[in-house]
Design a protein around this motif. Structure first.
Motif, PDB file in Angstrom:
ATOM      1  N   VAL A 166      39.609  40.215  49.182  1.00  0.00           N
ATOM      2  CA  VAL A 166      40.758  40.135  49.608  1.00  0.00           C
ATOM      3  C   VAL A 166      41.282  41.611  49.194  1.00  0.00           C
ATOM      4  O   VAL A 166      41.772  42.382  50.111  1.00  0.00           O
ATOM      5  CB  VAL A 166      41.588  39.267  48.691  1.00  0.00           C
ATOM      6  CG1 VAL A 166      43.242  39.335  48.960  1.00  0.00           C
ATOM      7  CG2 VAL A 166      41.144  37.754  48.773  1.00  0.00           C
ATOM      8  N   HIS A 167      41.246  42.238  48.347  1.00  0.00           N
ATOM      9  CA  HIS A 167      42.055  43.565  47.901  1.00  0.00           C
ATOM     10  C   HIS A 167      41.401  44.678  48.307  1.00  0.00           C
ATOM     11  O   HIS A 167      41.976  45.540  48.977  1.00  0.00           O
ATOM     12  CB  HIS A 167      42.117  43.437  46.389  1.00  0.00           C
ATOM     13  CG  HIS A 167      43.273  42.452  45.914  1.00  0.00           C
ATOM     14  ND1 HIS A 167      44.642  42.469  46.414  1.00  0.00           N
ATOM     15  CD2 HIS A 167      43.096  41.318  45.317  1.00  0.00           C
ATOM     16  CE1 HIS A 167      45.152  41.403  45.776  1.00  0.00           C
ATOM     17  NE2 HIS A 167      44.240  40.648  45.315  1.00  0.00           N
ATOM     18  N   ALA A 168      40.133  44.846  48.347  1.00  0.00           N
ATOM     19  CA  ALA A 168      39.218  45.998  48.894  1.00  0.00           C
ATOM     20  C   ALA A 168      39.421  45.875  50.364  1.00  0.00           C
ATOM     21  O   ALA A 168      39.646  46.925  51.048  1.00  0.00           O
ATOM     22  CB  ALA A 168      37.792  45.963  48.127  1.00  0.00           C
ATOM     23  N   THR A 169      39.028  44.752  51.005  1.00  0.00           N
ATOM     24  CA  THR A 169      39.067  44.816  52.350  1.00  0.00           C
ATOM     25  C   THR A 169      40.353  45.080  52.919  1.00  0.00           C
ATOM     26  O   THR A 169      40.741  45.897  53.674  1.00  0.00           O
ATOM     27  CB  THR A 169      38.839  43.341  53.090  1.00  0.00           C
ATOM     28  OG1 THR A 169      39.566  42.278  52.575  1.00  0.00           O
ATOM     29  CG2 THR A 169      37.190  42.981  52.622  1.00  0.00           C
ATOM     30  N   ALA A 170      41.732  44.390  52.273  1.00  0.00           N
ATOM     31  CA  ALA A 170      42.690  44.769  53.025  1.00  0.00           C
ATOM     32  C   ALA A 170      43.507  46.035  52.579  1.00  0.00           C
ATOM     33  O   ALA A 170      43.932  46.663  53.448  1.00  0.00           O
ATOM     34  CB  ALA A 170      43.790  43.666  52.302  1.00  0.00           C
ATOM     35  N   ALA A 234      46.885  40.527  31.972  1.00  0.00           N
ATOM     36  CA  ALA A 234      46.842  41.735  32.668  1.00  0.00           C
ATOM     37  C   ALA A 234      47.852  42.029  33.447  1.00  0.00           C
ATOM     38  O   ALA A 234      48.285  43.516  33.473  1.00  0.00           O
ATOM     39  CB  ALA A 234      45.563  41.541  33.604  1.00  0.00           C
ATOM     40  N   ALA A 235      48.881  41.467  34.210  1.00  0.00           N
ATOM     41  CA  ALA A 235      49.817  41.896  34.728  1.00  0.00           C
ATOM     42  C   ALA A 235      50.876  42.184  33.715  1.00  0.00           C
ATOM     43  O   ALA A 235      51.586  43.332  34.148  1.00  0.00           O
ATOM     44  CB  ALA A 235      50.379  40.383  35.407  1.00  0.00           C
ATOM     45  N   SER A 236      50.952  41.641  32.609  1.00  0.00           N
ATOM     46  CA  SER A 236      52.182  42.313  31.606  1.00  0.00           C
ATOM     47  C   SER A 236      51.691  43.608  31.093  1.00  0.00           C
ATOM     48  O   SER A 236      52.524  44.525  30.993  1.00  0.00           O
ATOM     49  CB  SER A 236      52.112  41.322  30.414  1.00  0.00           C
ATOM     50  OG  SER A 236      52.497  39.714  31.088  1.00  0.00           O
ATOM     51  N   ALA A 264      49.881  45.873  40.455  1.00  0.00           N
ATOM     52  CA  ALA A 264      48.743  46.223  40.181  1.00  0.00           C
ATOM     53  C   ALA A 264      47.722  45.637  39.436  1.00  0.00           C
ATOM     54  O   ALA A 264      46.433  45.584  39.413  1.00  0.00           O
ATOM     55  CB  ALA A 264      48.821  47.858  39.717  1.00  0.00           C
ATOM     56  N   GLY A 265      48.253  45.199  38.154  1.00  0.00           N
ATOM     57  CA  GLY A 265      47.551  44.615  37.044  1.00  0.00           C
ATOM     58  C   GLY A 265      47.011  43.160  37.592  1.00  0.00           C
ATOM     59  O   GLY A 265      45.816  42.883  37.388  1.00  0.00           O
ATOM     60  N   LEU A 266      47.457  42.470  38.412  1.00  0.00           N
ATOM     61  CA  LEU A 266      47.151  41.138  39.029  1.00  0.00           C
ATOM     62  C   LEU A 266      45.938  41.479  40.037  1.00  0.00           C
ATOM     63  O   LEU A 266      44.987  40.707  39.957  1.00  0.00           O
ATOM     64  CB  LEU A 266      48.321  40.547  39.687  1.00  0.00           C
ATOM     65  CG  LEU A 266      49.350  39.821  38.723  1.00  0.00           C
ATOM     66  CD1 LEU A 266      50.773  39.525  39.614  1.00  0.00           C
ATOM     67  CD2 LEU A 266      48.757  38.923  38.055  1.00  0.00           C
ATOM     68  N   ALA A 267      46.047  42.562  40.908  1.00  0.00           N
ATOM     69  CA  ALA A 267      45.092  42.855  41.687  1.00  0.00           C
ATOM     70  C   ALA A 267      43.619  43.252  40.940  1.00  0.00           C
ATOM     71  O   ALA A 267      42.655  42.821  41.359  1.00  0.00           O
ATOM     72  CB  ALA A 267      45.469  43.994  42.633  1.00  0.00           C
ATOM     73  N   THR A 268      43.961  44.052  39.815  1.00  0.00           N
ATOM     74  CA  THR A 268      42.810  44.586  39.212  1.00  0.00           C
ATOM     75  C   THR A 268      42.160  43.356  38.419  1.00  0.00           C
ATOM     76  O   THR A 268      40.860  43.241  38.258  1.00  0.00           O
ATOM     77  CB  THR A 268      43.198  45.444  37.986  1.00  0.00           C
ATOM     78  OG1 THR A 268      43.998  46.619  38.793  1.00  0.00           O
ATOM     79  CG2 THR A 268      42.140  45.983  37.210  1.00  0.00           C
ATOM     80  N   GLY A 321      38.882  46.630  39.339  1.00  0.00           N
ATOM     81  CA  GLY A 321      38.701  45.474  39.036  1.00  0.00           C
ATOM     82  C   GLY A 321      37.347  45.156  39.050  1.00  0.00           C
ATOM     83  O   GLY A 321      36.685  44.523  38.162  1.00  0.00           O
ATOM     84  N   THR A 322      36.732  45.320  40.279  1.00  0.00           N
ATOM     85  CA  THR A 322      35.271  44.832  40.505  1.00  0.00           C
ATOM     86  C   THR A 322      34.475  45.871  39.877  1.00  0.00           C
ATOM     87  O   THR A 322      33.442  45.259  39.101  1.00  0.00           O
ATOM     88  CB  THR A 322      35.134  45.239  42.169  1.00  0.00           C
ATOM     89  OG1 THR A 322      36.039  44.137  42.761  1.00  0.00           O
ATOM     90  CG2 THR A 322      33.753  44.780  42.374  1.00  0.00           C
ATOM     91  N   ILE A 323      34.708  47.065  39.742  1.00  0.00           N
ATOM     92  CA  ILE A 323      33.947  47.935  38.944  1.00  0.00           C
ATOM     93  C   ILE A 323      33.957  47.642  37.401  1.00  0.00           C
ATOM     94  O   ILE A 323      32.832  47.396  36.407  1.00  0.00           O
ATOM     95  CB  ILE A 323      34.317  49.500  39.033  1.00  0.00           C
ATOM     96  CG1 ILE A 323      33.983  49.716  40.553  1.00  0.00           C
ATOM     97  CG2 ILE A 323      33.655  50.502  38.062  1.00  0.00           C
ATOM     98  CD1 ILE A 323      34.392  51.223  40.764  1.00  0.00           C
ATOM     99  N   LEU A 324      35.072  47.223  36.738  1.00  0.00           N
ATOM    100  CA  LEU A 324      35.230  46.752  35.451  1.00  0.00           C
ATOM    101  C   LEU A 324      34.789  45.577  35.172  1.00  0.00           C
ATOM    102  O   LEU A 324      34.178  45.382  34.135  1.00  0.00           O
ATOM    103  CB  LEU A 324      36.868  46.788  34.859  1.00  0.00           C
ATOM    104  CG  LEU A 324      37.425  48.180  35.042  1.00  0.00           C
ATOM    105  CD1 LEU A 324      39.229  48.029  34.896  1.00  0.00           C
ATOM    106  CD2 LEU A 324      36.918  49.184  33.956  1.00  0.00           C
ATOM    107  N   LEU A 325      34.551  44.782  36.122  1.00  0.00           N
ATOM    108  CA  LEU A 325      33.942  43.614  36.019  1.00  0.00           C
ATOM    109  C   LEU A 325      32.361  43.710  35.735  1.00  0.00           C
ATOM    110  O   LEU A 325      31.719  43.252  34.922  1.00  0.00           O
ATOM    111  CB  LEU A 325      34.021  42.505  37.252  1.00  0.00           C
ATOM    112  CG  LEU A 325      33.151  41.548  37.324  1.00  0.00           C
ATOM    113  CD1 LEU A 325      33.305  40.428  36.250  1.00  0.00           C
ATOM    114  CD2 LEU A 325      33.309  40.773  38.847  1.00  0.00           C
ATOM    115  N   GLY A 326      31.824  44.868  36.572  1.00  0.00           N
ATOM    116  CA  GLY A 326      30.410  45.157  36.425  1.00  0.00           C
ATOM    117  C   GLY A 326      30.185  45.801  34.990  1.00  0.00           C
ATOM    118  O   GLY A 326      28.782  45.732  34.689  1.00  0.00           O
TER     119      GLY A 326
END
Length: 405
Positions: A166-170, A234-236, A264-268, A321-326
């Motif tokens: 969703v977020h990277a593509t958009a 994360a959002a807060s 931004a926090g929600l997207a991350t 967020g994807t990198i931090l997931l990794g």
């Protein structure tokens, strides 16, 4: 066997994600200038209609029918063929019809996210064509590859609720559209016309995001609860971080900054919501907010006219967020997940980084080329005259307020 609890929960999650698209319309409408409120809000609402039709015809089938290990699915479930009210989705305990609806809500909001980048500049006819082609050639393939048993799923790539899909593509499609369409000729720097409307949009997005992230577990269990609370944490943390940075730099705490930070926090956290611990979610909120804030600052410095910061908030948030997931993923938290770099999962970390980078590049390049092709059929950019008048009047013959000053 039908599980009424899971079915009820997934219907609720679906409803929450549906609510995010009107929320996005309010968010963008509040940020836009007075002459373009209805135009940008209509782009979100049109996606609710047109994307649903497309999803019914071929979208669901291309994403979730056949094509194991492939880039795209097949047309076996075209027109939702073979899906009856009694058809249970895999072994999840709820009807496949519910899964069709849930994923359809993701398909609706993803292209709508892009619209904030080219606010005030794109003709409605071009956007209509864009909405169809972008889903067919960008969104559907990545849904299938990541969530539909396709190529990336077979490689072990994880994306809990849409950091990549969703977020990277958009976000990177938004950046490409900014480069192609160019800057606004008039009102390039405008203040939000209605901050309370933006606040309503933020509230609906934040509320709906619980369905977006927690619902992505497709079950009612501990991971569902984890994804729910991780989203809020994360959002807060991100909202307060963004506000604090602005407070320090501009000597005043800004409400718009607080709300932007929350998004931004929600997207991350989205790609990692059910795969990391609560303390990690807090750290991701802080880091995501900082990175997105400076991405927006870079955008401003480079004079990229991403009107509503889609790239800086959603694109960079999803990538971060994807990198931090990794880095932080842990099977101790979710046995169905993976171990990140800090837990010995070097290969998983590399896969996440490479895939999110490749996804971003593909979304950018394809979107740019697609806009060039659309422009051969119908003008993409509005005329200077229409831009001056405002798209509400020039494109739609309506206005949000009785008088516009």
């Amino acid at each position: 066997m039908l599980n009424t609890g899971s079915t009820g929960f997934m219907l609720l999650a679906t409803s929450l994600v549906m609510l995010m698209t009107p929320g996005l319309a309010f968010f963008y409408g509040g940020l836009s200038c007075k002459r373009n409120i209805l135009g940008i809000m209509m782009q979100s609402f049109v996606s609710m209609g047109l994307t649903t039709i497309l999803w019914f015809f071929i979208g669901y089938s291309l994403c979730f029918s056949g094509g194991e290990g492939a880039i795209i699915g097949n047309l076996d479930k075209m027109f939702l063929h073979g899906i009856a009210p009694t058809t249970i989705f895999k072994d999840m305990g709820f009807p496949e019809i519910v899964f069709v609806a849930y994923q359809m809500m993701f398909a609706i909001i993803t292209p709508a996210l892009i619209t904030g980048a080219f606010a005030n500049r794109v003709t409605f006819k071009a956007y209509f064509i864009f909405l169809v082609l972008w889903q067919l050639f960008v969104y559907y393939p990545f849904v299938h590859m990541v969530w539909g048993g396709g190529l990336l799923a077979q490689m072990g790539v994880l994306d809990f609720a849409g950091g990549i899909v969703v977020h990277a593509t958009a976000g990177f499609a938004a950046l490409a559209s900014v480069f192609y369409v160019g800057s606004r000729k008039y009102n390039k720097i405008t203040k939000p016309n209605n901050i309370p409307l933006m606040a309503i949009g933020t509230a609906l997005l934040w509320f709906g995001w619980y369905g977006f992230n927690a619902g992505s577990e497709l079950n009612v269990d501990g991971i569902t609860s984890l994804a729910f609370l991780n989203s809020d944490i994360a959002a807060s943390f991100a909202a307060i971080t963004w506000m604090t940075i602005e407070w320090y730099k501009e000597r005043k705490p800004k409400f718009v900054g607080l709300m932007t930070g929350a998004v931004a926090g929600l997207a991350t956290i989205t790609p990692a919501a059910g795969l990391v611990s609560l303390p990690v979610a807090a750290l991701m909120g802080i880091l995501g907010s900082v990175v997105c804030y400076f991405a927006v600052h870079l955008k401003n410095k480079m004079e990229w006219d991403d009107a509503l910061d889609v790239w800086g908030v959603h694109g960079i948030g999803g990538v971060t967020g994807t990198i931090l997931l990794g880095i932080f993923a842990s099977t101790a938290i979710n046995p169905a997940g993976a171990d990140g770099l800090l837990n010995g999962g070097t290969a998983f970390f590399i896969k996440e980084v490479v895939v999110v980078a490749a996804t971003s590049v593909y979304a950018f390049v394809f979107t740019y080329i697609m806009l060039m092709l659309i422009n051969l059929v119908t003008p993409v950019r509005v005329t200077d005259e229409d831009q001056l008048i405002g798209l509400d009047i020039s494109m739609h013959g309506e206005c949000a307020y009785d008088t516009i000053h």
